[in-house]
Design a protein around this motif. Structure first.
Motif, PDB file in Angstrom:
ATOM      1  N   ALA A  94     -31.445 -22.775   6.302  1.00  0.00           N
ATOM      2  CA  ALA A  94     -30.090 -22.658   6.179  1.00  0.00           C
ATOM      3  C   ALA A  94     -29.257 -23.807   6.694  1.00  0.00           C
ATOM      4  O   ALA A  94     -28.287 -24.358   6.109  1.00  0.00           O
ATOM      5  N   GLU A  95     -30.059 -24.539   7.895  1.00  0.00           N
ATOM      6  CA  GLU A  95     -29.243 -25.614   8.498  1.00  0.00           C
ATOM      7  C   GLU A  95     -29.110 -26.759   7.669  1.00  0.00           C
ATOM      8  O   GLU A  95     -28.278 -27.579   7.600  1.00  0.00           O
ATOM      9  N   LEU A  96     -30.282 -26.934   6.701  1.00  0.00           N
ATOM     10  CA  LEU A  96     -30.519 -28.234   5.731  1.00  0.00           C
ATOM     11  C   LEU A  96     -29.535 -27.924   4.698  1.00  0.00           C
ATOM     12  O   LEU A  96     -28.686 -28.923   4.446  1.00  0.00           O
ATOM     13  N   LEU A  97     -29.166 -26.754   4.160  1.00  0.00           N
ATOM     14  CA  LEU A  97     -28.450 -26.359   2.917  1.00  0.00           C
ATOM     15  C   LEU A  97     -26.992 -26.800   3.528  1.00  0.00           C
ATOM     16  O   LEU A  97     -26.067 -27.408   2.935  1.00  0.00           O
ATOM     17  N   ARG A  98     -26.496 -26.142   4.824  1.00  0.00           N
ATOM     18  CA  ARG A  98     -25.160 -26.540   5.428  1.00  0.00           C
ATOM     19  C   ARG A  98     -25.161 -28.120   5.565  1.00  0.00           C
ATOM     20  O   ARG A  98     -23.779 -28.659   5.379  1.00  0.00           O
ATOM     21  N   ALA A 123     -30.648 -13.263   0.641  1.00  0.00           N
ATOM     22  CA  ALA A 123     -30.293 -12.482   1.820  1.00  0.00           C
ATOM     23  C   ALA A 123     -30.970 -13.204   3.036  1.00  0.00           C
ATOM     24  O   ALA A 123     -30.616 -13.414   4.212  1.00  0.00           O
ATOM     25  N   ALA A 124     -32.164 -13.406   2.856  1.00  0.00           N
ATOM     26  CA  ALA A 124     -33.156 -14.185   3.729  1.00  0.00           C
ATOM     27  C   ALA A 124     -32.603 -15.464   4.415  1.00  0.00           C
ATOM     28  O   ALA A 124     -32.691 -15.945   5.400  1.00  0.00           O
ATOM     29  N   LEU A 125     -32.019 -16.168   3.137  1.00  0.00           N
ATOM     30  CA  LEU A 125     -31.581 -17.541   3.614  1.00  0.00           C
ATOM     31  C   LEU A 125     -30.443 -17.460   4.389  1.00  0.00           C
ATOM     32  O   LEU A 125     -30.006 -18.116   5.212  1.00  0.00           O
ATOM     33  N   ASP A 126     -29.254 -16.444   4.038  1.00  0.00           N
ATOM     34  CA  ASP A 126     -28.294 -16.187   4.810  1.00  0.00           C
ATOM     35  C   ASP A 126     -27.223 -17.461   4.744  1.00  0.00           C
ATOM     36  O   ASP A 126     -26.777 -18.099   5.987  1.00  0.00           O
ATOM     37  N   ALA A 127     -26.999 -18.147   3.405  1.00  0.00           N
ATOM     38  CA  ALA A 127     -26.306 -19.170   3.431  1.00  0.00           C
ATOM     39  C   ALA A 127     -25.425 -19.527   2.229  1.00  0.00           C
ATOM     40  O   ALA A 127     -25.146 -20.507   1.732  1.00  0.00           O
ATOM     41  N   ASP A 128     -24.987 -18.177   1.694  1.00  0.00           N
ATOM     42  CA  ASP A 128     -24.413 -18.227   0.555  1.00  0.00           C
ATOM     43  C   ASP A 128     -22.960 -19.102   0.681  1.00  0.00           C
ATOM     44  O   ASP A 128     -22.509 -19.512  -0.461  1.00  0.00           O
ATOM     45  N   ASP A 129     -22.353 -19.095   1.931  1.00  0.00           N
ATOM     46  CA  ASP A 129     -21.214 -19.999   1.980  1.00  0.00           C
ATOM     47  C   ASP A 129     -21.191 -21.325   1.489  1.00  0.00           C
ATOM     48  O   ASP A 129     -20.282 -22.039   1.297  1.00  0.00           O
ATOM     49  N   VAL A 130     -22.462 -21.828   1.453  1.00  0.00           N
ATOM     50  CA  VAL A 130     -22.689 -23.494   1.131  1.00  0.00           C
ATOM     51  C   VAL A 130     -23.279 -23.594  -0.383  1.00  0.00           C
ATOM     52  O   VAL A 130     -23.710 -24.517  -0.809  1.00  0.00           O
ATOM     53  N   ILE A 131     -23.732 -22.618  -0.985  1.00  0.00           N
ATOM     54  CA  ILE A 131     -24.488 -22.554  -2.120  1.00  0.00           C
ATOM     55  C   ILE A 131     -23.685 -22.560  -3.317  1.00  0.00           C
ATOM     56  O   ILE A 131     -22.751 -21.494  -3.666  1.00  0.00           O
ATOM     57  N   HIS A 132     -23.891 -23.590  -4.136  1.00  0.00           N
ATOM     58  CA  HIS A 132     -22.778 -23.655  -5.290  1.00  0.00           C
ATOM     59  C   HIS A 132     -23.307 -22.782  -6.555  1.00  0.00           C
ATOM     60  O   HIS A 132     -22.553 -21.999  -7.112  1.00  0.00           O
ATOM     61  N   THR A 133     -24.438 -22.895  -7.173  1.00  0.00           N
ATOM     62  CA  THR A 133     -25.191 -22.261  -8.243  1.00  0.00           C
ATOM     63  C   THR A 133     -26.540 -21.855  -7.621  1.00  0.00           C
ATOM     64  O   THR A 133     -27.242 -22.356  -7.033  1.00  0.00           O
ATOM     65  N   VAL A 134     -26.916 -20.594  -8.392  1.00  0.00           N
ATOM     66  CA  VAL A 134     -28.253 -20.155  -8.368  1.00  0.00           C
ATOM     67  C   VAL A 134     -28.905 -19.791  -9.632  1.00  0.00           C
ATOM     68  O   VAL A 134     -28.062 -18.970 -10.476  1.00  0.00           O
TER      69      VAL A 134
END
Length: 237
Positions: A94-98, A123-134
């Motif tokens: 998650a820290e890498l994504l952020r 849910a496991a990643l808990d980084a939806d706030d910085v994810i643009h597309t899935v």
């Protein structure tokens, strides 16, 4: 913006950001054993990262009875589903994504996981706030090592293949990226060795997301300069 700087980063998820590679291995082993197919776990592990159709071709041969494929997939999904509530991100995921998002990079999860698994992975990643597309498996006509899921990720995110980097953990990820001439950064946390990823064409190899985060400033995620996987900045203890 520098011409050498990517606009976005595409991330594989299973085995790259979430610690699921061996869970998938065990789940396929159980599904195959249930159908009386005895396949060593090591052989299954080396197939993880392919879509289920190609994985079964690889493990059972293209001349197999395809009539049982749906039953095998359903069995795998059932076994894997038992782990959903216990899925864990890999160190620093998650820290890498952020950190990528903070640098102005568009963060895209280019996963070929089934739609019903994607929610558990997010849910496991808990980084939806910085994810643009899935993405999910339904977005690709052909699975890895074909590049279809990356094509879908680019189309949905509005990114160009010449302006992104892909991060994955398997030789199938590297092959998919090569199909679009996208540099692929390999992570060994999915169980594939540094030499194998480099030999497949990864432009840099790190141990896990935390190691990539530690070296982010000098990584291909920040500069599109193609680097050798043996470069000092890419070699993690």
């Amino acid at each position: 913006m520098s011409a050498d700087r990517p606009d976005g980063v595409l991330f594989d998820v299973d085995g790259t950001l979430v610690d699921t590679t061996y869970l998938h291995t065990v789940s396929w082993w159980e599904a195959l054993r249930q159908a009386e197919h005895r396949v060593p776990m090591a052989t299954i592990h080396r197939s993880i990262g392919m879509g289920s159709d190609k994985l079964l071709d690889h493990l059972l041969g293209p001349e197999r009875d395809r009539g049982e494929d749906d039953r095998l997939r359903t069995a795998h999904d059932g076994f894997f589903g038992e782990y959903w509530e216990r899925l864990a991100p890999l160190p620093g995921a998650a820290e890498l994504l952020r950190a990528c998002a903070a640098r102005g990079l568009r963060v895209v999860l280019a996963t070929s996981a089934a739609a019903h698994e994607v929610a558990a992975l997010r849910a496991a990643l808990d980084a939806d706030d910085v994810i643009h597309t899935v993405t999910c498996s339904a977005d690709a006509e052909e699975s890895k090592p074909a590049p279809d899921i990356l094509v879908a990720a680019l189309e949905q995110s509005g990114l160009d293949a010449g302006r992104v980097v892909f991060v994955g953990d398997s030789v199938w990820d590297v092959a998919a990226a090569a199909g679009l001439d996208i540099p692929c950064v390999g992570l060994t946390c999915g169980g594939t060795g540094r030499g194998e990823l480099a030999g497949a064409g990864a432009v840099a190899v790190y141990d896990d997301p935390a190691a990539l985060l530690s070296g982010l400033a000098d990584s291909p995620l920040v500069s599109r300069r193609r680097k050798s996987p043996t470069d000092k900045t890419d070699t993690q203890a």
